[in-house]
Design a protein around this motif. Structure first.
Motif, PDB file in Angstrom:
ATOM      1  N   UNK A  41      15.433 -22.561   1.786  1.00  0.00           N
ATOM      2  CA  UNK A  41      14.132 -22.926   2.376  1.00  0.00           C
ATOM      3  C   UNK A  41      14.095 -22.681   3.888  1.00  0.00           C
ATOM      4  N   UNK A  42      15.198 -22.939   4.564  1.00  0.00           N
ATOM      5  CA  UNK A  42      15.232 -22.707   6.005  1.00  0.00           C
ATOM      6  C   UNK A  42      15.180 -21.219   6.332  1.00  0.00           C
ATOM      7  N   UNK A  43      15.774 -20.389   5.484  1.00  0.00           N
ATOM      8  CA  UNK A  43      15.698 -18.948   5.717  1.00  0.00           C
ATOM      9  C   UNK A  43      14.266 -18.450   5.516  1.00  0.00           C
ATOM     10  N   UNK A  44      13.555 -19.012   4.540  1.00  0.00           N
ATOM     11  CA  UNK A  44      12.140 -18.668   4.365  1.00  0.00           C
ATOM     12  C   UNK A  44      11.347 -19.098   5.604  1.00  0.00           C
ATOM     13  N   UNK A  45      11.661 -20.268   6.135  1.00  0.00           N
ATOM     14  CA  UNK A  45      10.991 -20.735   7.350  1.00  0.00           C
ATOM     15  C   UNK A  45      11.321 -19.826   8.530  1.00  0.00           C
ATOM     16  N   UNK A  46      12.541 -19.350   8.571  1.00  0.00           N
ATOM     17  CA  UNK A  46      12.944 -18.442   9.643  1.00  0.00           C
ATOM     18  C   UNK A  46      12.158 -17.137   9.586  1.00  0.00           C
ATOM     19  N   UNK A  47      11.932 -16.622   8.387  1.00  0.00           N
ATOM     20  CA  UNK A  47      11.104 -15.417   8.230  1.00  0.00           C
ATOM     21  C   UNK A  47       9.700 -15.692   8.763  1.00  0.00           C
ATOM     22  N   UNK A  48       9.155 -16.838   8.393  1.00  0.00           N
ATOM     23  CA  UNK A  48       7.815 -17.203   8.866  1.00  0.00           C
ATOM     24  C   UNK A  48       7.779 -17.281  10.390  1.00  0.00           C
ATOM     25  N   UNK A  49       8.763 -17.948  10.991  1.00  0.00           N
ATOM     26  CA  UNK A  49       8.790 -18.074  12.450  1.00  0.00           C
ATOM     27  C   UNK A  49       8.920 -16.717  13.136  1.00  0.00           C
ATOM     28  N   UNK A  50       9.763 -15.867  12.589  1.00  0.00           N
ATOM     29  CA  UNK A  50       9.917 -14.530  13.164  1.00  0.00           C
ATOM     30  C   UNK A  50       8.593 -13.775  13.130  1.00  0.00           C
ATOM     31  N   UNK A  51       7.886 -13.871  12.008  1.00  0.00           N
ATOM     32  CA  UNK A  51       6.588 -13.197  11.903  1.00  0.00           C
ATOM     33  C   UNK A  51       5.577 -13.818  12.862  1.00  0.00           C
ATOM     34  N   UNK A  52       5.591 -15.146  12.953  1.00  0.00           N
ATOM     35  CA  UNK A  52       4.655 -15.846  13.830  1.00  0.00           C
ATOM     36  C   UNK A  52       4.829 -15.431  15.290  1.00  0.00           C
ATOM     37  N   UNK A  53       6.074 -15.232  15.709  1.00  0.00           N
ATOM     38  CA  UNK A  53       6.361 -14.866  17.099  1.00  0.00           C
ATOM     39  C   UNK A  53       6.529 -13.356  17.284  1.00  0.00           C
ATOM     40  N   UNK A  54       5.993 -12.585  16.327  1.00  0.00           N
ATOM     41  CA  UNK A  54       5.991 -11.119  16.391  1.00  0.00           C
ATOM     42  C   UNK A  54       7.390 -10.512  16.512  1.00  0.00           C
ATOM     43  N   UNK A  55       8.350 -11.130  15.879  1.00  0.00           N
ATOM     44  CA  UNK A  55       9.709 -10.586  15.816  1.00  0.00           C
ATOM     45  C   UNK A  55       9.850  -9.887  14.463  1.00  0.00           C
TER      46      UNK A  55
END
Length: 166
Positions: A41-55
């Motif tokens: 679940x944290x890795x899924x959240x990490x994907x979301x955060x990366x996308x949110x911050x244009x990474x």
């Protein structure tokens, strides 16, 4: 010279470092996939955060890690079923049910998916993990009548067909 970082990059940098460290530890003892109640679940959240911050490159990387994990889980059962073996009425031993060695926690364990796949193929699955309570194994497998928890490993292996080990 000091380098100033934005708050999001510091937070993401911490998360990425933390998960790289976790993945590195996991790769030293490879198994049928990543697991645990928090890692995926944290890795899924990490994907979301990366996308949110244009990474975008980092998001692609972590999404690929998750896709490879799914592939690894499916592949283990596909390799065995690909040999035209019929699992109907066969005993299959699964050695290790927790998501990692030396724990009793089976939440998010790749073994749960493997057992479910074997049940769909008609197997009678015998699970041995001395650290995981029998009730937890049965609950994770939906109290399926063809799931059995073995108390001793030698009795489990005797009469079994293919054996999956963590």
């Amino acid at each position: 010279m000091h380098v100033l970082h934005s708050a999001p990059s510091l937070v993401l940098g911490f998360f990425i470092f933390k998960y790289l460290s976790s993945v590195h530890r996991l790769l030293r003892k490879p198994g049928p996939g990543l697991g645990g109640p928090y890692l995926l679940p944290n890795m899924h959240a990490l994907v979301y955060l990366c996308e949110h911050f244009n990474l975008h490159d980092q998001a692609i990387y972590w999404r690929a890690v998750l896709e490879m994990d799914e592939y690894q889980r499916r592949r283990l059962v596909e390799v065995v079923t690909g040999h035209n073996l019929s699992f109907k009425s066969k005993r299959v031993a699964v050695l290790g049910f927790a998501y990692k060695a030396s724990t009793s926690d089976s939440r998010g364990s790749p073994s749960v998916d493997i057992v479910r796949s074997l049940l769909q193929e008609g197997a009678s699955v015998y699970v041995y993990d001395p650290r995981v309570a029998a009730e937890d194994v049965m609950k994770a497998c939906g109290n399926h009548p063809d799931v059995h928890v073995a108390g001793a490993c030698p009795r489990l292996i005797q009469g079994s067909s293919p054996t999956f080990a963590r």
